[in-house]
Structures are given as structure tokens and as C-alpha cells.
Design a protein around this motif. Sequence first.
Motif, PDB file in Angstrom:
ATOM      1  N   SER A 412       0.913  -1.128   0.031  1.00 27.07           N
ATOM      2  CA  SER A 412       0.210  -0.023   0.009  1.00 27.07           C
ATOM      3  C   SER A 412       0.719   1.415   0.004  1.00 27.07           C
ATOM      4  O   SER A 412       1.868   1.220   0.633  1.00 27.07           O
ATOM      5  N   ARG A 413       0.348   2.179  -0.653  1.00 33.19           N
ATOM      6  CA  ARG A 413       0.802   3.544  -0.541  1.00 33.19           C
ATOM      7  C   ARG A 413      -0.070   4.552  -0.175  1.00 33.19           C
ATOM      8  O   ARG A 413      -1.424   4.610  -0.572  1.00 33.19           O
ATOM      9  N   LEU A 414       0.210   5.784   0.656  1.00 35.50           N
ATOM     10  CA  LEU A 414      -0.403   6.762   0.741  1.00 35.50           C
ATOM     11  C   LEU A 414      -0.070   7.774  -0.425  1.00 35.50           C
ATOM     12  O   LEU A 414       1.134   8.172  -0.762  1.00 35.50           O
ATOM     13  N   LEU A 415      -0.990   8.121  -1.586  1.00 38.77           N
ATOM     14  CA  LEU A 415      -0.925   9.171  -2.360  1.00 38.77           C
ATOM     15  C   LEU A 415      -1.405  10.457  -2.135  1.00 38.77           C
ATOM     16  O   LEU A 415      -2.549  10.764  -1.292  1.00 38.77           O
ATOM     17  N   VAL A 416      -0.789  11.370  -2.609  1.00 41.66           N
ATOM     18  CA  VAL A 416      -0.918  12.855  -2.268  1.00 41.66           C
ATOM     19  C   VAL A 416      -1.352  13.147  -3.693  1.00 41.66           C
ATOM     20  O   VAL A 416      -0.436  13.417  -4.372  1.00 41.66           O
ATOM     21  N   LEU A 417      -2.313  13.800  -3.826  1.00 40.33           N
ATOM     22  CA  LEU A 417      -2.859  14.322  -5.189  1.00 40.33           C
ATOM     23  C   LEU A 417      -3.111  15.784  -5.210  1.00 40.33           C
ATOM     24  O   LEU A 417      -3.713  16.172  -4.041  1.00 40.33           O
ATOM     25  N   ASP A 418      -2.808  16.415  -6.318  1.00 40.67           N
ATOM     26  CA  ASP A 418      -3.192  17.859  -6.375  1.00 40.67           C
ATOM     27  C   ASP A 418      -4.828  17.933  -6.587  1.00 40.67           C
ATOM     28  O   ASP A 418      -5.394  17.211  -7.463  1.00 40.67           O
ATOM     29  N   ALA A 419      -5.503  18.448  -5.667  1.00 39.58           N
ATOM     30  CA  ALA A 419      -6.930  18.421  -5.775  1.00 39.58           C
ATOM     31  C   ALA A 419      -7.320  19.136  -6.785  1.00 39.58           C
ATOM     32  O   ALA A 419      -8.681  19.255  -7.411  1.00 39.58           O
ATOM     33  N   SER A 420      -6.725  20.178  -7.677  1.00 38.17           N
ATOM     34  CA  SER A 420      -7.103  20.847  -8.821  1.00 38.17           C
ATOM     35  C   SER A 420      -7.063  20.167 -10.059  1.00 38.17           C
ATOM     36  O   SER A 420      -8.117  19.944 -10.524  1.00 38.17           O
TER      37      SER A 420
END
Length: 451
Positions: A412-420
Motif C-alpha cells: 500500500s501507498r499513501l498518494l498525495v494528489l493535487d486537488a485541482s
Amino acid sequence: MTSKPYLTGHFTPVAEETTATGLTIEGSLPPELTGRLLRNGHNPKPGITPTHWFKGSGMVHGIRLREGRAEWYRNRWVRTPALDGAPYMTEHGPELTASAAGTHVIEHAGRLLALCEANLPFELTPELDTVGAYDFGGKLRNAMTAHPKEDPVTGELHFFGSSPLPPFLTYYVADAKGEIVHSAEVPGATASLKHDFALTRRHVVFIEGNVTFDPTEHSGIPYGWSDGQPARIGVMPRGNDGARHIRWFSIEPGNVLHVANAYEDGQGRVVLEGPTVDREGFQLSWNWWVGAPGRGTEPVSRSYTRRWVVDMADGTVDEQIIDDLAVEFPTLNEEYLGAEHRYQYAISFPDEKGFGGYGVAKYDRTTGARRIHQVGDARMPSEAVFVPAAGATREDDGYLLTVVSDIKQDASRLLVLDASGLDQIAAVHLPHRVSAGLHGSWIPDTAPQLS
């Protein structure tokens, strides 16, 4: 090997509690992501096969970020009496401390609370150890919803307790310090399942669908679809005497688990949105939840976003399905909770025929555009939690945090996405695969007592 779908694949329970430090990061974590991402889900202990997905004991997973570093990951079972086999139903009635505590985890007034709608909350330490059942100093006398709403303007926590027996619905308000300052029984409510609700600037909005108390259901969750149970929306003014003025409005048959948001529009109408299933969709989902034949491919099937517009003046409701993508777990920038918002997010699933894929969806409610971040083959994202960026000036200035289960890599990974734009900014590698779960929260270090 078990045939229960909620104990296999992405949902295979984690067998141990672990702690790992100094996590590996791909890309660069924004420094303002300083806090904890907590996520809850049903995770029975090894050797335990619950009769329903929702009866599995809760396990909270935490990821600690600080100024560009991923300091630790830890997972802990919520240590309630039910974890060691204590029954919910006793000869004296329901035991509100015998909780799965596996639906949600929130922070309010410096307390971390693990939630399950049939029971009392359970307080946790910042390191996810269990403190014990929490009843707001004796003022919470029944179960608490797993979906309370914190007013972004006042800091108040609004929530309810529901029951299959009278009183069917009790509404509560806790102030910003965590003290319950108001409670009221809501007239006209029924035994319909009420999992979530909505808050606007002026109203509290309850939803009663066609799923209601059914004592003949033996999965341990005594609810089922009933064509005789009317589907309704209840609109109640906020304030100490609001319950006296609640109005109920008939809607088309269906069942709503989670709402995206609600608000009053420029004409004073109440607008409510959330994924909804019809009778067939509910049955497909229910069969998955209990491991019965004839189930869908996912825990949600035929779940499509619906909009209701309640005209308080003429007593009518206009409703329509506004998208054909199968989604659940709607989220938004919670600074807009209760106000008109432009953007909302959700997790997409394969539909009831297995078509489509897992992803994070973004909706632009002004243009009608939909964007999807596909997470990849055999990967399933968790509910996408919105975190505002430092110095944000637009509604979608921020990040989406989602934990992805990868069954091919067993990781598993924690993904950090640009919300825009939904582009990936960073990924944090976790020490083991995190089983697919339910809801969670971002707890910034600015939260009291939790830094």
C-alpha cells in the motif's frame, strides 16, 4: 479459504499491529501537510469470521507527516469489549460499549473518536491506543452516528443517534469545546436506517430511505429493503426549537449511505447530493456485505450520484441522477460544508457488471465536467480526504490523501494528489498492505492537544 468477499482481496484483514518509522517517499511532500491521516475500517482478528462486513472489529491506521517527512505509520485495533467477543445484545438490551468501532475516526475539541453508529464513540490517544468509551460526560444517552458534521463557522459538532425502537431519532449539538449543549427527539422519524445526514447554514437535513429495521434478518445487522417504508427527506431548522418545525418530503425509492453536501441556494431551496442505490443495487450490495449468492463485484453496486432540490415554499422535491459513474465515499473541501460548493470528490468503482475501474473522481458542479485519476490495475483507493493548501485562494487549492491497496504487489501507498488537476504529487510507501476500509480524517497539528 473463506468465501466471504469482505475477508479476501483488497479487504483481506491485517493480522498484526505494527509501527514503522522513517517511511520512504516518492516525490516531495508539501510541508504544510503536518499532522496525521487517520483511517478506520473493519478488520476482524485472525480466526474470526463475522456474519456481516460491518461487524468486523475496527482497526485505525495512522500516518504521521511533518514538514516534508513521513515520520511513522502505525495500526491499532480499537479495543472495545466487542474485540474480545462481548455481545451487543444482552438480557438487559443493547450494550452500547460493545462496539465494532470500525466506521470512522474524527477529531473534535482535542479528542480522537472512533465511531460506529450502533454504539458510543471510543476515545483514542494520538498514538492510536484506546482510552475507552466516551459519552460526553454522561450527556450522550444513546448511540452516535458515524458521520457527525463540524460546522466550519462555529466549530460546533452536530450529530444524531438513531434506533430501531422509539425514540427513532435524537439530535445533538456539542459546542466547540466538546460539551453537549442541545439535544432533542425528532418527531415523525421512523425505524428507517439513517447512516448519514447533512448540515446547511440554516437547516439540518435527515434522509430516510427504503432500508429499515427487519427483525427477520439474521446477519447480525437487522435491516432490509422494504417497499412499504416511505423514502423521505426531513428538513429541520437549526436552533433549540428546530425539532418542533421539521418537515418531511417524499422522494423516490432508494437508499443513501453518504451525502456529499447540502446548502440553501439563491432561491432558499435546500439542495442535497449523494450516491444512491435503487432496490436492485441495495440487494447486490447487501449480498456482498453478508457474503450471499447473487452479489455485485464490489461492496457498492449501482451507486449513482443523485441531486434533490427541496422547495420549501411549494412543498415539492425535484430529483435526478446527475452522473452515470458508480461512486461512493463523497468528500469536499470541508470549509464549504453547509454552503454552496463547486467541487466534490468521490471514489469510482467497477459497476454491477464489472466494467469501469477504481479511481479518484472530481466533479465540477459549475461546468458539469468530471475528471478521474486512475490508480492502476488491481489497485483500490480509499476515501479521498481533502486538505487545504497553505494560503489557498480557490476552493480546490489543496491536496487529496488516499491510501491505495495494491493486491498484485501486496503493498500500500499513501498518494498525495493535487486537488485541482488530480496529478500525483507524492507517494508514501507503507510497511505492509492496508486493507480496504471506510472513512478517515486529516488531523492537522493545529488541532488542540494533538501536536
